[in-house]
Design a protein around this motif. Structure first.
Motif, short mmCIF file in Angstrom:
data_model
loop_
_atom_site.label_atom_id
_atom_site.label_comp_id
_atom_site.label_asym_id
_atom_site.label_seq_id
_atom_site.Cartn_x
_atom_site.Cartn_y
_atom_site.Cartn_z
N HIS A 95 1.34 -1.17 -0.21
CA HIS A 95 -0.02 -0.09 -0.32
C HIS A 95 1.23 0.91 -0.25
N ASP A 96 0.89 2.40 -0.79
CA ASP A 96 1.51 3.75 -0.82
C ASP A 96 3.08 3.10 -1.04
N GLY A 97 3.02 1.49 -2.07
CA GLY A 97 4.02 1.13 -2.06
C GLY A 97 5.43 0.56 -1.26
N LYS A 98 4.50 0.59 0.26
CA LYS A 98 5.35 -0.17 1.08
C LYS A 98 4.48 -1.59 1.31
N GLU A 99 5.48 -3.12 2.16
CA GLU A 99 4.99 -4.03 1.88
C GLU A 99 3.67 -3.41 3.71
N GLY A 106 -13.11 -8.58 11.25
CA GLY A 106 -14.91 -7.75 10.60
C GLY A 106 -14.92 -7.66 9.19
N ALA A 107 -12.98 -7.86 8.60
CA ALA A 107 -13.69 -7.12 6.89
C ALA A 107 -13.05 -8.47 6.82
N THR A 108 -12.85 -8.45 5.10
CA THR A 108 -12.32 -9.09 4.16
C THR A 108 -11.57 -8.69 3.06
N PRO A 109 -10.84 -9.58 2.37
CA PRO A 109 -10.33 -8.76 0.97
C PRO A 109 -11.08 -7.99 0.03
N ALA A 110 -11.11 -6.95 -0.87
CA ALA A 110 -11.89 -6.48 -1.91
C ALA A 110 -11.19 -5.65 -2.55
N GLY A 131 -14.54 -6.57 -5.26
CA GLY A 131 -13.71 -5.78 -4.76
C GLY A 131 -13.64 -4.73 -6.26
N LYS A 132 -13.43 -3.34 -5.51
CA LYS A 132 -13.03 -2.75 -6.39
C LYS A 132 -11.44 -2.03 -5.83
N GLY A 133 -10.92 -2.44 -4.95
CA GLY A 133 -9.52 -1.93 -4.19
C GLY A 133 -9.90 -0.37 -4.23
N ASN A 134 -10.73 0.09 -3.33
CA ASN A 134 -10.63 1.13 -2.89
C ASN A 134 -9.81 1.18 -1.61
N ALA A 135 -8.81 1.80 -1.86
CA ALA A 135 -7.72 2.33 -1.39
C ALA A 135 -8.12 3.26 -0.14
N GLU A 136 -9.24 3.86 0.28
CA GLU A 136 -9.49 3.92 1.60
C GLU A 136 -9.64 2.77 2.53
N SER A 137 -9.92 2.05 2.15
CA SER A 137 -10.53 1.28 3.15
C SER A 137 -9.26 -0.34 3.55
N PHE A 138 -8.30 0.06 2.05
CA PHE A 138 -6.82 -0.37 2.69
C PHE A 138 -7.82 -2.29 1.73
N SER A 139 -7.81 -2.23 0.19
CA SER A 139 -8.73 -2.60 -0.23
C SER A 139 -9.54 -3.92 0.65
N SER A 140 -10.53 -3.08 1.75
CA SER A 140 -11.32 -4.39 1.77
C SER A 140 -12.71 -3.75 2.73
N VAL A 192 -26.50 -2.22 5.56
CA VAL A 192 -24.85 -2.10 5.15
C VAL A 192 -23.98 -2.22 3.69
N MET A 193 -24.89 -2.73 2.71
CA MET A 193 -23.97 -2.96 1.45
C MET A 193 -24.90 -1.65 1.00
N ALA A 194 -25.50 -0.35 1.03
CA ALA A 194 -25.48 0.03 0.07
C ALA A 194 -24.53 1.49 1.09
N SER A 195 -23.60 1.17 2.10
CA SER A 195 -22.71 2.26 2.45
C SER A 195 -21.81 2.07 2.02
N GLN A 196 -21.47 0.10 1.41
CA GLN A 196 -20.30 0.43 0.76
C GLN A 196 -20.11 -0.36 -0.18
N ARG A 197 -20.83 0.44 -1.00
CA ARG A 197 -21.03 0.80 -2.66
C ARG A 197 -19.46 1.41 -3.33
N ASP A 198 -19.15 1.75 -2.20
CA ASP A 198 -17.34 2.31 -3.18
C ASP A 198 -16.53 1.13 -3.03
N LEU A 199 -16.98 0.09 -1.84
CA LEU A 199 -15.90 -0.90 -2.29
C LEU A 199 -16.08 -2.30 -2.91
#
Length: 215
Positions: A95-99, A106-110, A131-140, A192-199
């Protein structure tokens, strides 16, 4: 379709408890901060824990595969596709070029294009997502609907009669189960699904018909 939800059958919890104690010994902190003790992954103990945690994950995956294999054989079906996603686990990711280590509680990869499952209660619709790979959620994304009532709260708030009414309304057969998993104990999955449409993008859904629980 078959949805199974089980962890490493206590194996992972024992690993976590053991290394939490080891971390507290190796990284002494004030009593009020002991839960923040850590093991450096560049050390032998840190690598030992990382290996053990991943072994527990592999074991959980094998448990799911065996459950599916047995059920498919019992009903005379065949495997068309398999979607698997961990939660309450840690991953090494860039993430951001760093490992970094991403711990999803309570979350899963997206990540972009990654398929996943977001289930709800035993009576509500679950969703297959990409998944959409949203960086703000660390792709979650969320692991599920999430609880509105804790397990202990559910025991005092809901009765077996309440559960039977909810199951009957949705024409669902329950084998086993208890008040801890009452359908009403969970949040509204649509909210819950409506709140993570960007994820995630929804690509499919499923409605429970037969639910089997250990307890």
């Amino acid at each position: 379709g078959i949805l199974s939800h089980c962890g490493s059958r206590g194996f992972g919890a024992e690993i976590a408890q053991y290394y939490v104690r080891v971390a507290a010994e190796q990284c002494p902190l004030p009593k009020e901060a002991q839960q923040f003790a850590w093991l450096d992954l560049s050390t032998h103990l840190g690598l030992e824990y990382w290996t053990a945690m991943n072994l527990a994950g592999d074991y959980a995956s094998a448990c799911h595969a065996d459950i599916h294999r047995r059920l498919i054989r019992a009903v005379g079906g065949r495997l068309k596709a398999r979607i698997e996603n961990y939660h309450n686990f840690a991953w090494k990711e860039i993430h951001d070029g760093k490992e970094v280590i991403v711990h999803r509680k309570g979350a899963t990869p997206a990540g972009e294009g990654v398929l996943g499952i977001i289930p709800a209660s035993m009576t509500d619709t679950g969703y297959i997502v990409r998944g959409k790979g949203n960086a703000e959620s660390f792709s979650s994304a969320s692991h599920g609907a999430g609880r509105a009532f804790s397990r202990n709260e559910s025991k005092t708030h809901f009765t077996q009669s309440d559960i039977k009414k909810a199951l009957k309304a949705k024409e669902i057969t329950l084998i086993g189960g208890n008040a801890e998993e009452a359908p009403m104990a969970y949040k509204n999955i649509e909210t819950v699904m409506a709140s993570q449409r960007d994820l995630v993008d929804i690509i499919g859904s499923f409605q429970p018909r037969i639910v089997r629980m250990d307890k």
